[in-house]
Design a protein around this motif. Structure first.
Motif, mmCIF file in Angstrom:
data_model
loop_
_atom_site.group_PDB
_atom_site.id
_atom_site.type_symbol
_atom_site.label_atom_id
_atom_site.label_comp_id
_atom_site.label_asym_id
_atom_site.label_seq_id
_atom_site.Cartn_x
_atom_site.Cartn_y
_atom_site.Cartn_z
ATOM 1 N N HIS A 174 -6.736 7.610 -2.482
ATOM 2 C CA HIS A 174 -5.925 6.621 -2.960
ATOM 3 C C HIS A 174 -5.824 4.984 -2.300
ATOM 4 C CE1 HIS A 174 -4.491 8.369 -6.979
ATOM 5 N NE2 HIS A 174 -4.594 9.383 -6.063
ATOM 6 N N LEU A 175 -6.193 5.089 -0.474
ATOM 7 C CA LEU A 175 -6.091 4.868 0.664
ATOM 8 C C LEU A 175 -7.510 3.631 0.226
ATOM 9 C CD1 LEU A 175 -4.538 2.358 2.034
ATOM 10 C CD2 LEU A 175 -5.420 4.239 4.061
ATOM 11 N N GLN A 176 -8.125 4.834 0.089
ATOM 12 C CA GLN A 176 -10.442 3.897 -0.285
ATOM 13 C C GLN A 176 -10.325 2.900 -1.560
ATOM 14 O OE1 GLN A 176 -12.661 6.701 -0.642
ATOM 15 N NE2 GLN A 176 -14.463 5.712 0.657
ATOM 16 N N GLU A 217 -8.118 -0.365 -1.553
ATOM 17 C CA GLU A 217 -9.332 -1.142 -0.240
ATOM 18 C C GLU A 217 -10.309 -1.809 -1.297
ATOM 19 O OE1 GLU A 217 -10.302 1.634 3.509
ATOM 20 O OE2 GLU A 217 -7.890 0.922 4.328
ATOM 21 N N ASP A 237 -3.378 10.900 -0.374
ATOM 22 C CA ASP A 237 -3.088 9.824 -0.028
ATOM 23 C C ASP A 237 -4.410 8.664 0.842
ATOM 24 O OD1 ASP A 237 -0.566 9.891 -0.489
ATOM 25 O OD2 ASP A 237 0.362 10.154 1.249
ATOM 26 N N LEU A 238 -5.377 9.689 1.024
ATOM 27 C CA LEU A 238 -7.183 8.997 1.746
ATOM 28 C C LEU A 238 -7.329 8.240 0.921
ATOM 29 C CD1 LEU A 238 -7.288 11.720 4.782
ATOM 30 C CD2 LEU A 238 -5.750 8.799 4.571
ATOM 31 N N LEU A 294 1.061 3.977 -3.091
ATOM 32 C CA LEU A 294 1.173 5.232 -2.743
ATOM 33 C C LEU A 294 2.058 6.388 -3.596
ATOM 34 C CD1 LEU A 294 -1.242 5.128 0.629
ATOM 35 C CD2 LEU A 294 -1.993 5.714 -2.027
ATOM 36 N N VAL A 315 0.613 -1.297 -0.311
ATOM 37 C CA VAL A 315 0.402 0.414 0.132
ATOM 38 C C VAL A 315 0.935 1.155 -0.169
ATOM 39 C CG1 VAL A 315 -1.866 1.740 1.167
ATOM 40 C CG2 VAL A 315 -2.049 -0.885 1.040
#
Length: 285
Positions: A217-219, A222, A214-215, A181, A177
């Motif tokens: 792309h993290l979602q 997921e 970043d948040l 990112l 992850v």
């Protein structure tokens, strides 16, 4: 090297012992008779691309015993770093099953490790010449006391020790992850990527909006393996929206909304109009 002994932990049933034998069969008998593959251009060999993957049941039996030595797998690969001797395995095992049931391909960037969870991604650096490579761990071995990791023929070629057989290396685990990112951040900062992405006309479901990319792309990461639809991050007036779609019909939109609800994710309809140019900062969609 020929296998002399392979036994399961005393608490493992004979059936489990057979399973352990099968999953280790592709990696315990490497030796000097193992042959090289075709010549490769080391500079043209691409690294394995880290991506989030679940730890598989196959290949992750713990503890297991080979040559009288019992091995306990790491519960987590996070923060793992070590130095030791790397070796390689080639044509003798090309086409055989690895410990997790995949087919070993000596021309792919893979590796065997005795205790890292399968799959894991690691960066291996040849300490003799500074060359490095990213490989995906999908096998067990090498079962020599003085060796830390067994690499594919392609990886050994990229690290330029394929002619010698072994090399002193440093091994560092990669968080997929964080790696993805970081790659997206580099792409966003490059001149070629300065233009905002174009969004196709149609209906979408917005599942998030963040001030930090970043948040968002993290979602995206997921969700990407949980729903059968395209997902993208759209920069919009200082925020980063996570959109599912385009969804081509009202029925598909409703189905996607229901699937997201099952994941406890609220979704809001987002419409991209044909006349809306995302590259135009004053456009209203």
């Amino acid at each position: 090297m020929k296998v002399q002994q392979l036994s399961a932990h005393p608490a493992i049933t004979p059936l489990c012992a057979l399973i352990v034998l099968l999953v280790l069969g592709g990696c315990v008998s490497r030796g000097v008779s193992d042959g090289p593959g075709a010549r490769l251009d080391a500079d043209a060999i691409a690294d394995a691309v880290p991506r989030p993957e679940p730890v598989t049941r196959a290949g992750n039996f713990s503890p297991y015993t080979v040559f009288g030595q019992t091995y306990h797998l790491m519960e987590s690969a996070e923060g793992y770093r070590s130095r030791g001797i790397a070796s390689w395995y080639g044509s003798k095992f090309h086409g055989r099953l690895t410990s997790n049931g995949e087919v070993y391909d000596m021309y792919q960037m893979t590796a065997a490790h005795k205790t890292l969870p399968i799959p894991s991604y690691v960066r291996v650096t040849n300490l003799d010449n500074g060359r490095s490579a990213i490989v995906r761990v999908n096998d067990r071995g090498p079962f020599h006391a003085d060796r830390e990791i067994d690499l594919s023929w392609a990886a050994a070629t990229k690290l330029d020790f394929h002619q010698r057989g072994t090399a002193q290396v440093e091994i560092v685990v990669i968080d997929p992850v964080a790696w993805q990112l970081a790659q997206q951040g580099e792409a966003a900062s490059s001149p070629q990527s300065a233009q905002l992405p174009q969004l196709l006309e149609g209906e979408y479901l917005q599942v998030g909006a963040f001030e930090q990319p970043d948040l968002a792309h993290l979602q995206l990461l997921e969700l990407i393996d949980k729903i059968p639809y395209a997902i993208q991050v759209l920069p919009d007036n200082g925020r980063y929206k996570v959109l599912v779609g385009p969804l081509v019909s009202p029925e598909q939109l409703q189905m996607a909304r229901q699937q997201l609800a099952q994941l406890s994710i609220a979704a809001f309809k987002y419409t991209q109009l044909a006349s809306c140019e995302v590259s135009n900062p004053v456009a209203k969609c």
